[in-house]
Enzyme design. Structure first.
Site, PDB file in Angstrom:
ATOM      1  CE  LYS A   1      -3.038  -3.218   1.619  1.00  0.00           C
ATOM      2  NZ  LYS A   1      -2.701  -4.633   1.851  1.00  0.00           N
TER       3      LYS A   1
ATOM      4  NE  ARG B   1     -13.542  -5.282   2.571  1.00  0.00           N
ATOM      5  CZ  ARG B   1     -12.558  -6.111   2.907  1.00  0.00           C
ATOM      6  NH1 ARG B   1     -11.386  -5.638   3.281  1.00  0.00           N
ATOM      7  NH2 ARG B   1     -12.737  -7.400   2.902  1.00  0.00           N
TER       8      ARG B   1
HETATM    9  C1  P70 Z   1      -6.856  -4.353   0.930  1.00  0.00           C
HETATM   10  C2  P70 Z   1      -5.687  -5.269   1.243  1.00  0.00           C
HETATM   11  C3  P70 Z   1      -4.538  -5.714   3.319  1.00  0.00           C
HETATM   12  C4  P70 Z   1      -4.230  -5.372   4.691  1.00  0.00           C
HETATM   13  C5  P70 Z   1      -4.724  -4.183   5.269  1.00  0.00           C
HETATM   14  C6  P70 Z   1      -4.428  -3.884   6.610  1.00  0.00           C
HETATM   15  C7  P70 Z   1      -4.945  -2.646   7.257  1.00  0.00           C
HETATM   16  C8  P70 Z   1      -3.221  -5.881   6.803  1.00  0.00           C
HETATM   17  C9  P70 Z   1      -3.465  -6.235   5.477  1.00  0.00           C
HETATM   18  C10 P70 Z   1      -2.943  -7.541   4.960  1.00  0.00           C
HETATM   19  C11 P70 Z   1      -5.829  -6.673   0.696  1.00  0.00           C
HETATM   20  C12 P70 Z   1      -6.993  -7.402   1.287  1.00  0.00           C
HETATM   21  C13 P70 Z   1      -6.814  -8.244   2.359  1.00  0.00           C
HETATM   22  C14 P70 Z   1      -7.898  -8.886   2.923  1.00  0.00           C
HETATM   23  C15 P70 Z   1      -9.161  -8.640   2.421  1.00  0.00           C
HETATM   24  C16 P70 Z   1      -9.338  -7.844   1.309  1.00  0.00           C
HETATM   25  C17 P70 Z   1      -8.253  -7.215   0.762  1.00  0.00           C
HETATM   26  N1  P70 Z   1      -5.451  -5.172   2.655  1.00  0.00           N
HETATM   27  N2  P70 Z   1      -3.697  -4.751   7.324  1.00  0.00           N
HETATM   28  O1  P70 Z   1      -7.316  -4.409  -0.214  1.00  0.00           O
HETATM   29  O2  P70 Z   1      -1.872  -7.307   4.112  1.00  0.00           O
HETATM   30  O3  P70 Z   1      -2.702  -8.124   1.893  1.00  0.00           O
HETATM   31  O4  P70 Z   1      -0.268  -7.641   2.308  1.00  0.00           O
HETATM   32  O5  P70 Z   1      -1.335  -9.615   3.340  1.00  0.00           O
HETATM   33  O6  P70 Z   1      -5.463  -3.326   4.562  1.00  0.00           O
HETATM   34  O7  P70 Z   1      -7.272  -3.572   1.785  1.00  0.00           O
HETATM   35  P1  P70 Z   1      -1.532  -8.225   2.841  1.00  0.00           P
END
Ligand code: P70
Length: 474
Positions: free
Chosen positions: A271, A395
């Site tokens: 991100k 979401r």
């Molecule tokens: C999104 C992505 C990942 C994410 C995050 C926060 C605040 C950790 C992570 C994990 C991808 C995603 C993940 C799960 C459900 C939907 C989408 N968010 N903390 O699109 O990181 O993906 O690198 O393992 O937003 O928001 P990673």
């Protein structure tokens, strides 16, 4: 024909316009398939935007994760990959960048955010311990629960109200935290899991005042704080923009000060740091670091690459330095706000204030006639794709999953469809097209029916669940 009333974006808001601090050197063509093909693609994908083929998508706002455009410097860094199994020079550059900009002492690389969540949860949570957090995130909570932790939401109530204009809706409610400590005892709290710009709340920031006060509460009970730093740069921008006393501080200084109130952090570098893959975990405590380093070799890779190629670590080290530049983060957040302001001005219900990485459309108010267990946010994501080939993400109730105790759906207060904007990828014209598409879908909302879930994976169901429109086979 000239029209003297035509105005630039800046003029419309009574100021000079700003522009992105880059020019485009390479382009990737995109195109829209026709409506019949979109209808077929959507049906094949079980009305789940995660199951669409990217080639069938016109403007992809599924996520801002791993989808950003890298700079020429990051690409140059890719050519400088030192692909040694151990001790790659790119690891030391990454370690140095994390220490310099986030301020933690010890760094463990991981392949992405959830790899880091897994290591931290398995190391720092004892089964039965509580993990208070400023709202849940899907993968974060799952890893905490898999480690035997019990998640407790301690975010302020305002975060659950899509119309509340509180400037820091990501703040921890310290009274809720104190009450939990009193109820279960500080020894039964694994750590406070704090996230910057809280994703599921709509990208809402945490104030510096709140993290300072949280530190005091935790110090007086000997409780650690670990930070999900995934979008912490955007959080630093909001502090600079909104919190009294911070306007003259740099994004880098704010970021580092915020992190200094925490004991460590994990990161999905896909991100803020503008790489396509990567993550890390960083802590101050040497013994914890040692335990994490011992674990990373089991699940991710050696502790000097953690699942990343050398070139990925180099691009990430460079991306970290680019991410804290004011011009970058200002234009990034302002683009998201441009989209949000258009929707707001047409009275389309969205989560307010608009967050840092995405506009969250409030599907409850968008489709008041669709009950939550007929998946209004999932329905909206499907309708938006059908109308215009734009991909967004549910979401809401699908993302929230089922309560491990009762097996029932968890019914989250927020039922939203996220339009996440990749960094440095789309232009203002794309945002115009997106906003008009949302309006068309809004204008025909009364004819829209909900969905029924016909396939449901046990964990993180939103990724692979399948749906059918209600009214077709019922
Ligand atoms: C999104 C992505 C990942 C994410 C995050 C926060 C605040 C950790 C992570 C994990 C991808 C995603 C993940 C799960 C459900 C939907 C989408 N968010 N903390 O699109 O990181 O993906 O690198 O393992 O937003 O928001 P990673």
């Amino acid at each position: 024909m000239t029209d003297p009333s035509l105005r630039t974006m800046g003029q419309q808001f009574g100021r000079r316009s700003w522009a992105e601090p880059w020019k485009i050197k390479m382009v990737e063509p995109i195109h829209m398939i026709d409506r019949g093909e979109r209808a077929r693609a959507l049906e094949e994908a079980g009305y789940n935007t995660f199951l669409l083929r990217s080639e069938d998508v016109y403007i992809d706002l599924l996520t801002d994760s791993g989808t950003s455009a890298m700079s020429d410097r990051q690409w140059a860094g890719m050519m400088m990959g030192d692909e040694a199994y151990a001790g790659s020079r790119n690891f030391f550059n990454l370690e140095n960048a994390v220490q310099t900009f986030y301020g933690y002492r010890h760094v463990v690389p991981t392949h992405q955010g959830r790899g880091a969540e897994h290591l931290l949860s398995q190391t720092a949570i004892k089964p039965g311990q509580y993990v208070p957090s400023n709202m849940y995130f899907t993968t974060t909570r799952l890893h905490q629960e898999l480690a035997g932790g019990i998640f407790v939401d301690v975010i302020i109530d305002e975060a659950h109200d899509t119309l509340n204009l509180h400037p820091f809706k990501g703040d921890v409610d310290l009274d809720k935290l104190r009450a939990l400590i009193k109820q279960v005892g500080s020894e039964n709290i694994a750590y406070v899991s704090l996230a910057g710009t809280v994703n599921m709340a709509g990208g809402q920031p945490v104030s510096m005042a709140n993290v300072r006060a949280l530190r005091e509460v935790c110090d007086s009970h000997d409780i650690r704080i670990y930070l999900d730093a995934t979008r912490m740069v955007e959080n630093a921008f909001f502090i600079q923009d909104r919190e009294p006393g911070w306007a003259d501080e740099s994004i880098a200084a704010i970021l580092k000060e915020f992190c200094s109130y925490t004991d460590g952090a994990w990161m999905s570098a896909k991100k803020d740091s503008m790489v396509n893959i990567g993550g890390w975990l960083a802590v101050d405590d040497y013994d914890l670091f040692d335990a994490l380093r011992n674990k990373v070799v089991i699940y991710e890779g050696l502790h000097t690459y953690g699942g990343m190629a050398g070139r990925d670590m180099e691009a990430l080290a460079i991306g970290i330095a680019e991410s804290v530049q004011y011009e970058h983060v200002h234009s990034r957040v302002s683009q998201v706000h441009y989209l949000g302001d258009l929707l707001l001005s047409w009275e389309i219900p969205i989560v307010q204030p608009v967050g840092g990485h995405a506009v969250f459309v409030d599907a409850r108010r968008f489709y008041p006639h669709i009950p939550q267990d007929q998946f209004p946010a999932q329905t909206l994501a499907a309708q938006l794709y059908l109308d215009s080939g734009i991909r967004s993400m549910e979401r809401g109730i699908v993302s929230a999953g089922r309560d491990p105790e009762t097996g029932d759906h968890r019914y989250p207060a927020l039922e939203s469809t996220r339009l996440a904007v990749p960094r440095r990828v789309y232009t203002q014209a794309h945002m115009d097209v997106v906003s008009e598409a949302v309006k068309v879908v809004y204008d025909s909302r009364e004819q829209t029916h909900g969905l029924r879930m016909v396939y449901e994976p046990k964990q993180l169901r939103f990724f692979q669940a399948r749906f059918e429109p209600i009214g077709i086979h019922s």
